[in-house]
Write a protein that holds these residues in place. Structure first.
Motif, PDB file in Angstrom:
ATOM      1  N   GLY A  36      -0.623  10.990   6.699  1.00  0.00           N
ATOM      2  CA  GLY A  36      -1.916  10.438   7.065  1.00  0.00           C
ATOM      3  C   GLY A  36      -2.839  10.250   5.880  1.00  0.00           C
ATOM      4  O   GLY A  36      -3.524   9.228   5.750  1.00  0.00           O
ATOM      5  N   LEU A  37      -2.858  11.225   4.975  1.00  0.00           N
ATOM      6  CA  LEU A  37      -3.739  11.133   3.809  1.00  0.00           C
ATOM      7  C   LEU A  37      -3.301  10.029   2.854  1.00  0.00           C
ATOM      8  O   LEU A  37      -4.134   9.290   2.308  1.00  0.00           O
ATOM      9  CB  LEU A  37      -3.777  12.474   3.081  1.00  0.00           C
ATOM     10  N   LEU A  38      -1.986   9.916   2.643  1.00  0.00           N
ATOM     11  CA  LEU A  38      -1.505   8.865   1.740  1.00  0.00           C
ATOM     12  C   LEU A  38      -1.748   7.490   2.337  1.00  0.00           C
ATOM     13  O   LEU A  38      -2.168   6.562   1.630  1.00  0.00           O
ATOM     14  CB  LEU A  38      -0.018   9.069   1.436  1.00  0.00           C
ATOM     15  N   LEU A  39      -1.485   7.325   3.628  1.00  0.00           N
ATOM     16  CA  LEU A  39      -1.739   6.034   4.252  1.00  0.00           C
ATOM     17  C   LEU A  39      -3.215   5.668   4.148  1.00  0.00           C
ATOM     18  O   LEU A  39      -3.571   4.519   3.861  1.00  0.00           O
ATOM     19  CB  LEU A  39      -1.294   6.049   5.710  1.00  0.00           C
ATOM     20  N   SER A  49      -6.591  -1.231  -0.308  1.00  0.00           N
ATOM     21  CA  SER A  49      -6.508  -2.621   0.169  1.00  0.00           C
ATOM     22  C   SER A  49      -7.769  -3.068   0.888  1.00  0.00           C
ATOM     23  O   SER A  49      -7.814  -4.172   1.443  1.00  0.00           O
ATOM     24  CB  SER A  49      -5.303  -2.777   1.112  1.00  0.00           C
ATOM     25  N   GLY A  50      -8.794  -2.196   0.908  1.00  0.00           N
ATOM     26  CA  GLY A  50     -10.045  -2.553   1.542  1.00  0.00           C
ATOM     27  C   GLY A  50     -10.012  -2.526   3.054  1.00  0.00           C
ATOM     28  O   GLY A  50     -10.815  -3.212   3.710  1.00  0.00           O
ATOM     29  N   GLY A  73     -14.919   8.419  -2.348  1.00  0.00           N
ATOM     30  CA  GLY A  73     -15.254   7.324  -1.456  1.00  0.00           C
ATOM     31  C   GLY A  73     -14.146   6.876  -0.540  1.00  0.00           C
ATOM     32  O   GLY A  73     -14.070   5.689  -0.198  1.00  0.00           O
ATOM     33  N   GLY A  74     -13.271   7.795  -0.140  1.00  0.00           N
ATOM     34  CA  GLY A  74     -12.176   7.444   0.743  1.00  0.00           C
ATOM     35  C   GLY A  74     -12.628   7.298   2.186  1.00  0.00           C
ATOM     36  O   GLY A  74     -13.813   7.412   2.524  1.00  0.00           O
ATOM     37  N   ALA A  86       2.476  -3.678   5.268  1.00  0.00           N
ATOM     38  CA  ALA A  86       2.438  -4.506   6.472  1.00  0.00           C
ATOM     39  C   ALA A  86       1.009  -4.720   6.945  1.00  0.00           C
ATOM     40  O   ALA A  86       0.617  -5.844   7.322  1.00  0.00           O
ATOM     41  CB  ALA A  86       3.284  -3.860   7.568  1.00  0.00           C
ATOM     42  N   LEU A  87       0.196  -3.675   6.949  1.00  0.00           N
ATOM     43  CA  LEU A  87      -1.189  -3.806   7.397  1.00  0.00           C
ATOM     44  C   LEU A  87      -2.007  -4.627   6.402  1.00  0.00           C
ATOM     45  O   LEU A  87      -2.905  -5.391   6.801  1.00  0.00           O
ATOM     46  CB  LEU A  87      -1.797  -2.426   7.599  1.00  0.00           C
TER      47      LEU A  87
END
Length: 411
Positions: free
Chosen positions: A8-11, A18-19, A111-112, A332-333
């Motif tokens: 979850g954290l890496l995704l 990718s904004g 700023g994640g 993909a996203l």
């Protein structure tokens, strides 16, 4: 994303780059998440992904680079040189606890995306609509989060998998007839590389967490109480299962005496083998399972990591499969939000499952070859030894193991 572990954290980090806006819901508090003891072996590709997302600085500074492993059986030690067998690929030992801290720091301090601790997901609804919802509790209130997509990174006991209707999903699984007794010992590792052992007494694995902390495993019967294993018994059994008379380089016939210059230390220099003993700080019993849930996508709900698949730790694939999943999903996203195209998203499940099943096969083969099953016949033991002989005498078989261990391509 449901789940604030490595997947979850890496995704979240990759989507942030990718904004793409996202939220991570984690059931536990921050301290618990940062101290969960899990895997510590990173494939070459996993380390590359972490570097690219900005989480590699401390990993490269403190991680232990490994160029190979050692297989011990029949009182012989055989070293497999991954760098030579794969054309330069290697693995890195870096505790998952430290990796999580690195990713969490990026999330919270740079700023994640929002990361909510003690946010317990209760249900996921609307998987087959264009606005799925997460129902969760946080700070004493039940709330609903409406999303474009829901990603389940909530592990093998999470709730996201249940959002896929039973009629639409299938689970393949296997329970192994033995477990691992895992211990953390406050003693420097006895070898600079991992040692996998097959003996008539059962399997043992010699690993490490840091240059000062050893991570060690013994095959034990299912249902074992770790309190039945006092420290002296653990060290004696590790000693018995690791005994060798000589060390042999993979695919080379000339043996070297094990008391000479066979194993290598953390600097890559040859060093004599000796089991280092010391105080054991923690011990626990880990049952071994294989499980894969298909598909990994249903409508707007997607599964990643242990939510979709678990493997026995023998092949060091669990964490690395999770990283591969979210790497594919992030691409993909990104395509979906940047161009509107859905080809990569539509192929997500099939793309990941190809790699997952290769890892399941590798992990299962490593497990069944190195462990002694209850009631195992002498014939079955001879088959195991024949498989190990093939790996240590054939460059092709050794290369196949090395390629799987260091990691297959992602995507």
């Amino acid at each position: 994303m449901i789940g604030g572990g490595p997947a979850g954290l890496l995704l979240a980090r990759l989507l942030h780059q990718s904004g793409i806006d996202c939220v991570v819901l984690e059931n536990r508090d921050r301290s618990y998440v940062e101290h969960r003891q899990r895997a510590g072996i990173l494939e070459q590709g996993t380390a590359d992904v972490l570097r690219a997302c900005g989480a590699g600085e401390r990993m490269d500074r403190e991680g232990l680079v490994h160029d190979g492993i050692e297989l011990r059986y029949g009182r012989r030690a055989h070293r497999l040189d991954f760098v030579e067998l794969t054309g330069g690929r290697r693995v890195l030992v870096y505790p998952q606890t430290e990796l999580v801290k690195d990713l969490m720091a990026l999330q919270l301090d740079h700023g994640g995306a929002p990361l909510l601790f003690e946010a317990r997901a209760l249900a996921v609804t609307g998987a087959d609509t264009d606005r799925p919802r997460i129902h969760y509790s946080h700070q004493g209130r039940e709330q609903t989060l409406t999303c474009d997509y829901v990603v389940g990174c909530d592990g093998s006991h999470g709730i996201t998998r249940e959002a896929i209707p039973e009629r639409a999903r299938r689970t393949y699984e296997r329970d192994y007839p033995y477990s691992w007794l895992g211990v953390l010992a406050d003693v420097p590792p006895s070898s600079g590389e991992l040692i996998y052992t097959h003996s008539e007494r059962g399997f043992a694995l010699f690993s490490m967490r840091t240059p000062a902390v050893s991570r060690l495993y013994l095959q034990v019967p299912n249902g074992t109480d770790p309190e039945d294993w006092p420290d002296d018994r653990i060290w004696d059994e590790l000693e018995a299962r690791s005994a060798v008379d000589a060390t042999i380089d993979a695919t080379i016939d000339a043996p070297r005496e094990a008391t000479g210059d066979a194993p290598r230390d953390a600097t890559g220099k040859d060093a004599p083998w000796r089991l280092e003993r010391g105080p054991i700080a923690a011990k626990s019993v880990l049952p071994l399972h294989s499980r894969v849930t298909e598909p990994m996508r249903y409508g707007r709900v997607l599964l990643a990591g242990d939510a979709a698949h678990i493997v026995p730790p023998t092949g060091a694939k669990g964490l690395n499969l999770a990283v591969a999943d979210v790497t594919v999903l992030a691409r993909a996203l990104a395509q979906r939000y940047e161009t509107g195209a859905t080809e990569l998203l539509d192929a997500y499940s099939a793309t990941c499952l190809r790699r997952v099943w290769c890892a399941v096969q590798f992990s299962s083969a490593m497990t069944t070859t190195l462990h002694i099953a209850p009631g195992q016949s002498p014939f079955e033991t001879r088959l195991q030894l024949a498989r190990l002989d093939r790996v240590t005498s054939s460059p092709h078989a050794a290369a196949e193991l090395a390629e799987n261990y260091t990691g297959l391509p992602v995507g």
